[in-house]
Design a protein around this motif. Structure first.
Motif, PDB file in Angstrom:
ATOM      1  N   ALA A 149       0.827  -1.207   0.000  1.00  0.00           N
ATOM      2  CA  ALA A 149       0.000   0.000   0.000  1.00  0.00           C
ATOM      3  C   ALA A 149       0.859   1.253   0.000  1.00  0.00           C
ATOM      4  O   ALA A 149       0.565   2.243  -0.680  1.00  0.00           O
ATOM      5  N   TRP A 150       1.955   1.226   0.758  1.00  0.00           N
ATOM      6  CA  TRP A 150       2.874   2.364   0.778  1.00  0.00           C
ATOM      7  C   TRP A 150       3.506   2.578  -0.588  1.00  0.00           C
ATOM      8  O   TRP A 150       3.622   3.715  -1.049  1.00  0.00           O
ATOM      9  N   ARG A 151       3.921   1.499  -1.229  1.00  0.00           N
ATOM     10  CA  ARG A 151       4.564   1.619  -2.538  1.00  0.00           C
ATOM     11  C   ARG A 151       3.647   2.321  -3.530  1.00  0.00           C
ATOM     12  O   ARG A 151       4.071   3.203  -4.283  1.00  0.00           O
ATOM     13  N   THR A 152       2.379   1.952  -3.522  1.00  0.00           N
ATOM     14  CA  THR A 152       1.408   2.604  -4.406  1.00  0.00           C
ATOM     15  C   THR A 152       1.260   4.078  -4.059  1.00  0.00           C
ATOM     16  O   THR A 152       1.254   4.942  -4.941  1.00  0.00           O
ATOM     17  N   ALA A 153       1.150   4.372  -2.764  1.00  0.00           N
ATOM     18  CA  ALA A 153       0.926   5.750  -2.332  1.00  0.00           C
ATOM     19  C   ALA A 153       2.133   6.640  -2.571  1.00  0.00           C
ATOM     20  O   ALA A 153       1.985   7.847  -2.829  1.00  0.00           O
ATOM     21  N   LEU A 154       3.342   6.081  -2.491  1.00  0.00           N
ATOM     22  CA  LEU A 154       4.557   6.889  -2.625  1.00  0.00           C
ATOM     23  C   LEU A 154       4.922   7.210  -4.064  1.00  0.00           C
ATOM     24  O   LEU A 154       5.797   8.047  -4.302  1.00  0.00           O
ATOM     25  N   ALA A 155       4.276   6.580  -5.009  1.00  0.00           N
ATOM     26  CA  ALA A 155       4.542   6.894  -6.418  1.00  0.00           C
ATOM     27  C   ALA A 155       4.226   8.368  -6.666  1.00  0.00           C
ATOM     28  O   ALA A 155       3.113   8.834  -6.401  1.00  0.00           O
ATOM     29  N   GLY A 156       5.190   9.124  -7.128  1.00  0.00           N
ATOM     30  CA  GLY A 156       4.993  10.547  -7.380  1.00  0.00           C
ATOM     31  C   GLY A 156       5.400  11.451  -6.236  1.00  0.00           C
ATOM     32  O   GLY A 156       5.481  12.671  -6.409  1.00  0.00           O
ATOM     33  N   VAL A 157       5.671  10.903  -5.048  1.00  0.00           N
ATOM     34  CA  VAL A 157       6.177  11.737  -3.952  1.00  0.00           C
ATOM     35  C   VAL A 157       7.584  12.209  -4.318  1.00  0.00           C
ATOM     36  O   VAL A 157       8.419  11.414  -4.741  1.00  0.00           O
TER      37      VAL A 157
END
Length: 409
Positions: A149-157
């Motif tokens: 879930a973190w990997r998905t959310a961190l895309a573009g950070v």
């Protein structure tokens, strides 16, 4: 038909009044109850209140609150940087914090499960992630699911500052636009034995780790520790002379200093600022009570207990262990059997808390003699010789001990 949102200005004024009333009645910041009402009235409040601000998020299983306090100090401290240092780290606490302050620069501690939600709403300039391990299994998903879930959310950070020694953290951080890798150390590796990328075995070795099948491996760190000396890019190095103990806190400080350095703070200045932090929200606080000097420590899961017991191994001071299984503690205490308590053999050990029986049984298995407290922490002290005492508790028991000692907030 959907219910129209209350205008943010009106909702914010109302929640500030609620927070002030909560502070008078219950202590603390009042931001949680205020944030709950704010999001009920204006679901988009967190996103709206984040606009125009420069926000860094801090997350991980252990050390979030301490690392948030260290990073806040490294960036300039209170009055310069706003933060939820009291640990209100879910959606409502973060919304309440954003409503309660007008600070442009913010550092927000974020619960592991809520990190994707907070990233989406606040659009952070950077995210600091430290470690992932089992915690509150009655509430959290398995750690591999959290990492995905973190990997998905961190895309573009734009930037993630991450612990290079934790495979679950590295896999998640690789999705960001840029990474700063910090060798911040982990002792507990039982939750990172399976590769988050391919499902094969992760092999941990001295100085690194790698997947036995795919190309996932420990990245070359940008910052690393040699004892209490932090090495950085361009052969820079600085001593971390902390006011809080433990190897794990050196790792937390290294992550905080690296994040501040990425934000433009000179390495020496960031190190000087974190060295001035004596305790964060009661963690490692020294409290004098009568003839006793109490050192208060929080340990809420196997990884946290492992680190603290290792830190305490050379001490012979009496120990009071406080243990509950309520709410944020998680309802299942069976993970106690993943922790070795043999370091406490031969020590004077007392146990208190609503689940004291569970902990007493676990200690007996490891050959640790312990006594049950008549009541809370203060009921133990008359049975102990004057001098230093270590007090270790999981979350609600730790807070109860602090309240017994008159420490709040």
């Amino acid at each position: 038909m959907s219910r129209p949102e209350v205008p943010l200005r009106i909702a914010r004024q109302g929640t500030r009044a609620v927070a002030a009333a909560a502070r008078r009645l219950r202590g603390g910041s009042g931001n949680v109850i205020a944030g709950r009402l704010l999001l009920m009235a204006t679901p988009s409040a967190a996103a709206e209140l984040s606009r125009g601000r420069r926000i860094t998020l801090v997350s991980g299983t252990n050390g979030k609150t301490t690392t948030t306090g260290l990073l806040t100090a490294a960036l300039g401290g209170d009055g310069v940087v706003g933060s939820n240092r009291g640990g209100a780290n879910t959606s409502v606490g973060i919304a309440g914090t954003l409503a309660a302050t007008r600070d442009h620069r913010m550092v927000l501690e974020t619960d592991e499960g809520w990190l994707p939600w907070v990233i989406t709403r606040t659009r952070p300039v950077s995210v600091l992630i430290s470690n992932l391990s089992r915690d509150q299994l009655s509430r959290h998903h398995e750690v591999g699911s959290v990492s995905r879930a973190w990997r998905t959310a961190l895309a573009g950070v734009p930037l993630v500052v991450a612990n290079a020694d934790d495979p679950l953290i590295v896999w998640a951080a690789m999705a960001a636009e840029r990474q700063v890798w910090v060798a911040a150390h982990i002792s507990w590796t039982q939750d990172s034995l399976v590769c988050p990328k391919c499902g094969s075995r992760i092999r941990h070795e001295d100085g690194g780790w790698h997947c036995t099948e795919c190309d996932l491996r420990r990245p070359q760190p940008d910052f690393w520790l040699d004892g209490a000396t932090l090495h950085g890019p361009d052969d820079d190095q600085v001593a971390l002379a902390l006011g809080i103990p433990g190897r794990f806190n050196l790792g937390n400080a290294a992550l905080a200093v690296a994040t501040a350095h990425a934000d433009g703070v000179p390495l020496e200045e960031a190190a000087r600022r974190v060295a001035a932090v004596p305790a964060v929200s009661g963690r490692f606080e020294q409290v004098r009570h009568g003839e006793h000097e109490l050192r208060l420590m929080l340990a809420k899961n196997p990884a946290g207990w492992l680190e603290l017991l290792a830190m305490m191994a050379d001490d012979q001071r009496p120990v009071v262990l406080c243990f509950n299984a309520e709410g944020v503690d998680g309802r299942d205490p069976s993970w106690l059997y993943d922790v070795s308590f043999t370091a406490l053999r031969g020590r004077t050990v007392w146990v208190t808390g609503r689940r004291a029986t569970d902990l007493l049984a676990r200690l007996a298995v490891d050959g640790v003699e312990a006594r049950r407290a008549p009541a809370g922490l203060l009921s133990v002290l008359p049975h102990l010789a004057a001098g230093p005492v270590d007090v270790v508790g999981n979350y609600t028991a730790f807070q109860a001990a602090r309240e017994e000692l008159g420490r709040r907030g």
